[in-house]
Enzyme design. Structure first.
Site, PDB file in Angstrom:
ATOM      1  N   ARG A  40      42.859  36.165  59.502  1.00 39.16           N
ATOM      2  CA  ARG A  40      41.991  36.174  58.284  1.00 39.16           C
ATOM      3  C   ARG A  40      41.605  34.489  58.493  1.00 39.16           C
ATOM      4  O   ARG A  40      41.716  34.160  57.562  1.00 39.16           O
ATOM      5  CB  ARG A  40      41.663  36.665  58.120  1.00 39.16           C
ATOM      6  N   LYS A  42      37.899  31.782  57.730  1.00 41.38           N
ATOM      7  CA  LYS A  42      37.105  31.827  57.174  1.00 41.38           C
ATOM      8  C   LYS A  42      36.325  30.419  57.764  1.00 41.38           C
ATOM      9  O   LYS A  42      34.793  30.191  57.928  1.00 41.38           O
ATOM     10  CB  LYS A  42      36.429  32.481  55.778  1.00 41.38           C
ATOM     11  N   ASP A  71      37.053  40.051  63.005  1.00 41.68           N
ATOM     12  CA  ASP A  71      36.155  39.418  62.673  1.00 41.68           C
ATOM     13  C   ASP A  71      35.332  38.936  64.635  1.00 41.68           C
ATOM     14  O   ASP A  71      34.442  38.925  65.430  1.00 41.68           O
ATOM     15  CB  ASP A  71      34.878  38.358  62.080  1.00 41.68           C
ATOM     16  N   THR A 136      40.081  42.732  43.175  1.00 45.08           N
ATOM     17  CA  THR A 136      40.812  41.819  43.771  1.00 45.08           C
ATOM     18  C   THR A 136      40.091  39.709  44.234  1.00 45.08           C
ATOM     19  O   THR A 136      38.453  39.866  43.771  1.00 45.08           O
ATOM     20  CB  THR A 136      40.902  42.199  45.476  1.00 45.08           C
ATOM     21  N   LYS A 139      37.983  39.074  47.656  1.00 47.16           N
ATOM     22  CA  LYS A 139      36.334  39.419  48.215  1.00 47.16           C
ATOM     23  C   LYS A 139      35.311  39.697  46.510  1.00 47.16           C
ATOM     24  O   LYS A 139      35.564  40.309  45.982  1.00 47.16           O
ATOM     25  CB  LYS A 139      36.315  41.015  48.391  1.00 47.16           C
ATOM     26  N   GLY A 171      43.149  44.652  46.530  1.00 47.21           N
ATOM     27  CA  GLY A 171      43.541  44.711  45.199  1.00 47.21           C
ATOM     28  C   GLY A 171      44.837  45.595  45.172  1.00 47.21           C
ATOM     29  O   GLY A 171      45.654  45.783  43.374  1.00 47.21           O
ATOM     30  N   MET A 274      51.418  60.460  16.044  1.00 42.43           N
ATOM     31  CA  MET A 274      49.704  60.256  16.045  1.00 42.43           C
ATOM     32  C   MET A 274      49.901  58.655  16.403  1.00 42.43           C
ATOM     33  O   MET A 274      49.859  58.045  15.188  1.00 42.43           O
ATOM     34  CB  MET A 274      48.515  60.343  15.035  1.00 42.43           C
ATOM     35  N   CYS A 442      41.548  71.846  21.425  1.00 40.35           N
ATOM     36  CA  CYS A 442      42.961  70.648  21.494  1.00 40.35           C
ATOM     37  C   CYS A 442      43.848  70.781  21.487  1.00 40.35           C
ATOM     38  O   CYS A 442      45.023  70.477  22.237  1.00 40.35           O
ATOM     39  CB  CYS A 442      41.516  69.276  20.803  1.00 40.35           C
TER      40      CYS A 442
END
Length: 512
Positions: A40, A42, A71, A136, A139, A171, A274, A442
């Site tokens: 790739r 560009k 492309d 990511t 892009k 990503g 907790m 719960c």
């Protein structure tokens, strides 16, 4: 051409470390486990693109690793590359196929289910790149900057025909590759591989990065394997295993039920803690063998969501059980979106909810389509007001369980427990008064987590999550039914219920 899509490298010449070169990174990758390379570029001239493609092809061809050109059909034809990949804004796939002929590989980027459907209708692509999975840096112009996550990838997978292969992209790195492979499944259909960029191209040691990534992809985690146990173990023995283990249940739960959940946990012979302090989560999960986590969505806020996220990742890291209670997830879009974010970030062992909650979680499965939404509101606050018939509820419960690879507990007059393998058991409910006491739903999560933690540390049913969950639900509702024989007033019932929980837990031979 038979193509192995397992580890698909997409190059990026802008992120090469100073200690290496572009071709060195690609060479190290193809020599150590990459199965497909997409070149790739560009911002490069056509002539330079062709020259670079020739050099890369000299590395990939001897290894029988296909070279895909991003492309540029002209560049692919100029170097006789094995294929071309196009995005949604590039040359139409149907025209690309005419230009490259029937024998070269054609891939198409898809980000939404409707784009996948279009690829299927056209019938010219060999594979699709599904994404963007996570946020990511490569892009920036995507409509979902945070990524669609496994939930979005599954929705895309659901639309894909079996003759088109697929990889997830966006990503993906060493920290999440294994989870992506094992979570992104719809029925018997999964990903054919993953596509990565920076975790190899930007790595100081591309060879080692590729090796470890392949190891991640080849490893099957324990949570991804459904275990079944066919031996007839007496129920009281399973309960005894839990009480003897004296498990610790880590609660991240809502403020309304903390006291009651703690009392229930103590009553059955387990211990509650907790904690919303992320700094101690790793110490808990790594150092305590018989521990389970309860994540209760009852009172969500931004800070708590970060705490949930940390706990989910830590307990996944050490393969400890997690019970997720999506309280009132159908009451608002914000609550359901909170569930989406959490379920995209990790794996939960059990999802427990009432009918309205499970029907709402179902909207996160690939079987739900907004364009056919009947508009029914399944919840009013925390209460289920769903009018769905049992058959529909069970069908959607099965789809939730299979989608998220977990056991689902649907509470009500009859409790349904559904495994990811479509096994199903019914357990009678406790007593109607339980619905008038805050926390009884719960604290069932606390009970389930206790049994799962004990089973994890000292297996008695062979790690069968559904069986351990079933016994937890039976114990809980048995105590509720016994308490109902003595009291029908909420205040006294609550005390009696705790007493009965203790009785059936400590003397299961007599009371179960």
């Amino acid at each position: 051409m038979k193509v192995d899509y397992t580890l698909y490298l997409v190059t990026d010449s802008t992120m090469i470390p100073s200690s290496s070169t572009f071709l060195k990174q690609v060479e190290d990758a193809v020599n150590n486990g990459v199965t497909l390379v997409q070149l790739r570029e560009k911002d490069i001239s056509t002539l330079d693109f062709i020259e670079r493609a020739k050099h890369v092809h000299k590395l990939t061809k001897p290894k029988n690793i296909p070279l895909i050109i991003n492309d540029r059909v002209d560049v692919a034809l100029a170097v006789d590359a094995e294929g071309v990949h196009v995005g949604q804004d590039d040359m139409p796939a149907t025209l690309v196929r005419k230009l490259i002929g029937p024998n070269k590989i054609l891939g198409v980027t898809c980000s939404y289910p409707e784009e996948v459907r279009q690829v299927v209708r056209e019938g010219v692509a060999d594979y699709v790149g599904l994404g963007t999975t996570f946020a990511t840096n490569t892009k920036k112009d995507v409509k979902t900057p945070g990524g669609v996550g496994p939930i979005g990838i599954r929705k895309q997978l659901h639309e894909l025909s079996k003759d088109i292969r697929c990889v997830a992209i966006g990503g993906i790195n060493h920290s999440n590759a294994n989870r992506v492979i094992h979570q992104c499944r719809v029925g018997d259909r999964g990903l054919d591989g993953i596509a990565v960029v920076s975790c190899i191209m930007a790595n100081e040691d591309a060879a080692e990065a590729t090796k470890t990534l392949r190891a991640e992809l080849d490893y099957t985690p324990e949570w991804a394997v459904t275990k079944t146990f066919d031996k007839d173990i007496p129920e009281h023995s399973i309960i005894k295993n839990m009480t003897n283990s004296h498990p610790l249940v880590h609660h991240i739960t809502n403020n309304v039920v903390k006291n009651f959940s703690a009392n229930v946990t103590l009553a059955i012979g387990a211990s509650p803690i907790m904690s919303e302090l992320p700094e101690e989560f790793d110490e808990f999960a790594s150092g305590i063998p018989n521990i389970g986590l309860v994540m209760n969505l009852g009172t969500p806020n931004a800070e708590l969501m970060n705490i949930f996220s940390t706990a989910l990742k830590v307990y996944n890291k050490y393969n400890k059980p997690i019970v997720f209670d999506p309280v009132a997830c159908g009451a608002s879009k914000a609550r359901l979106e909170s569930c989406r974010k959490l379920l995209n970030q990790g794996f939960v062992t059990v999802i427990k909810g009432n009918v309205g909650e499970i029907m709402s979680i179902w909207k996160l499965t690939p079987f739900y389509h907004e364009d056919v939404d009947d508009g029914e509101n399944h919840m009013r606050g925390v209460d289920s007001i769903s009018n769905a018939k049992d058959a529909e509820v069970l069908e959607k419960g099965v789809q939730v369980a299979s989608t998220f690879g977990c056991t689902v507990v649907i509470t009500g007059k009859t409790n349904y427990i559904i495994g990811s393998d479509k096994r199903m058991v019914q357990v009678p409910g406790g007593d109607p008064v339980m619905g008038s006491i805050t926390g009884t739903g719960c604290s069932l999560g606390s009970t389930i987590a206790s049994f799962l933690a004990a089973e994890k540390a000292n297996p008695i049913v062979g790690g069968d999550i559904l069986k351990a969950t079933e016994i937890a639900v039976r114990l809980y509702n048995k105590a509720g039914a016994e308490a109902g024989k003595i009291s029908q007033s909420p205040g006294s019932f609550m005390i009696t219920f705790l007493d009965k929980l203790s009785e059936v837990s400590q003397n299961p031979e007599k009371n179960v």
